[in-house]
Design a protein around this motif. Structure first.
Motif, PDB file in Angstrom:
ATOM      1  N   ARG A  49     -31.136  33.613  63.119  1.00 28.93           N
ATOM      2  CA  ARG A  49     -30.012  34.160  63.895  1.00 28.93           C
ATOM      3  C   ARG A  49     -30.205  33.900  65.385  1.00 28.93           C
ATOM      4  N   GLU A  53     -27.759  31.811  67.834  1.00 29.19           N
ATOM      5  CA  GLU A  53     -27.219  32.397  69.062  1.00 29.19           C
ATOM      6  C   GLU A  53     -27.571  31.535  70.271  1.00 29.19           C
ATOM      7  N   LEU A  56     -25.408  28.475  70.201  1.00 32.70           N
ATOM      8  CA  LEU A  56     -24.053  28.804  70.652  1.00 32.70           C
ATOM      9  C   LEU A  56     -24.003  28.961  72.168  1.00 32.70           C
ATOM     10  N   GLN A  57     -25.020  29.581  72.732  1.00 29.39           N
ATOM     11  CA  GLN A  57     -25.048  29.747  74.183  1.00 29.39           C
ATOM     12  C   GLN A  57     -25.121  28.378  74.862  1.00 29.39           C
ATOM     13  N   ASP A  60     -21.773  26.812  74.643  1.00 30.02           N
ATOM     14  CA  ASP A  60     -20.867  27.445  75.605  1.00 30.02           C
ATOM     15  C   ASP A  60     -21.092  26.871  77.006  1.00 30.02           C
ATOM     16  N   GLN A 124     -18.677  24.784  68.665  1.00 29.08           N
ATOM     17  CA  GLN A 124     -18.809  26.198  69.022  1.00 29.08           C
ATOM     18  C   GLN A 124     -18.191  27.071  67.935  1.00 29.08           C
ATOM     19  N   GLU A 125     -17.019  26.698  67.462  1.00 27.12           N
ATOM     20  CA  GLU A 125     -16.352  27.487  66.425  1.00 27.12           C
ATOM     21  C   GLU A 125     -17.166  27.467  65.135  1.00 27.12           C
ATOM     22  N   ARG A 128     -20.032  29.787  65.569  1.00 31.53           N
ATOM     23  CA  ARG A 128     -19.619  31.192  65.455  1.00 31.53           C
ATOM     24  C   ARG A 128     -19.403  31.575  63.989  1.00 31.53           C
ATOM     25  N   LEU A 131     -22.687  31.968  62.392  1.00 32.14           N
ATOM     26  CA  LEU A 131     -23.323  33.212  62.798  1.00 32.14           C
ATOM     27  C   LEU A 131     -22.725  34.407  62.060  1.00 32.14           C
ATOM     28  N   GLU A 132     -21.416  34.354  61.821  1.00 33.21           N
ATOM     29  CA  GLU A 132     -20.757  35.457  61.120  1.00 33.21           C
ATOM     30  C   GLU A 132     -21.209  35.535  59.654  1.00 33.21           C
TER      31      GLU A 132
END
Length: 133
Positions: A49, A53, A56-57, A60, A124-125, A128, A131-132
Motif C-alpha cells: 500500500r 501511495e 501515486l504521489q 501526481d 494516476q486513475e 487510485r 489502491l482502492e
C-alpha cells in the motif's frame, strides 16, 4: 487383581493424557506458525500500500509538472501565433515560412506534452483504482 486393574487404568489414562498434551502442543505450534504467516502477510500488504501511495504521489507530481510545462508551451505558442499574424500583416513571406516551421514544432511539442499528460492521468486513475482494491 483390583490393584493391577487400577494401575493399568491409571497407566492408560496417563498415556491418553500425554497424547492429548502432545496434540495440544502441536496445535499450539501450528497456530503460532499461522499467526506469524498472517502477520507477515499484513506487513507485506502495508508495504505494498505504501508503495502504491508513493507511486501515486510521484505520478501526481509528474502530472503537475507536465501540466505546468504544457501551460507554458501553450502560452509560448499563443505568443508565437501573435508574432506570426504580425509577420503576415507585414507581408514578410520569408519570415512566414520560418514561422510556419516554428509553429509546427511548437504544435508538435504541445501535442507530445498533451499525450504525456493524458498518459499520466490514466496511470494516476489506474493507481487510485489499484489502491482502492
Amino acid at each position: 487383581s483390583e490393584l493391577a486393574a487400577a494401575e493399568s487404568s491409571i497407566q492408560r489414562l496417563q498415556e491418553a493424557l500425554q497424547s492429548e498434551i502432545e496434540h495440544c502442543r502441536t496445535e499450539e505450534a501450528n497456530l503460532r506458525a499461522s499467526q506469524r504467516e498472517m502477520h507477515d502477510r499484513y506487513e507485506s500488504a502495508i508495504d505494498e500500500r505504501e508503495a502504491i501511495e508513493s507511486s501515486l504521489q510521484n505520478r501526481d507530481e509528474q502530472l503537475a509538472e507536465s501540466t505546468a510545462a504544457l501551460d507554458a508551451l501553450k502560452a509560448a505558442t499563443a505568443g508565437f501565433e501573435e508574432r506570426l499574424q504580425e509577420a503576415a500583416a507585414a507581408s514578410e513571406v520569408g519570415a512566414l515560412a520560418a514561422h510556419d516551421s516554428e509553429q509546427a514544432e511548437w504544435a508538435a511539442r504541445v501535442e507530445a506534452l498533451e499525450v504525456s499528460r493524458q498518459t499520466l492521468l490514466q496511470e494516476q486513475e489506474e493507481g487510485r483504482l489499484e489502491l482502492e482494491t
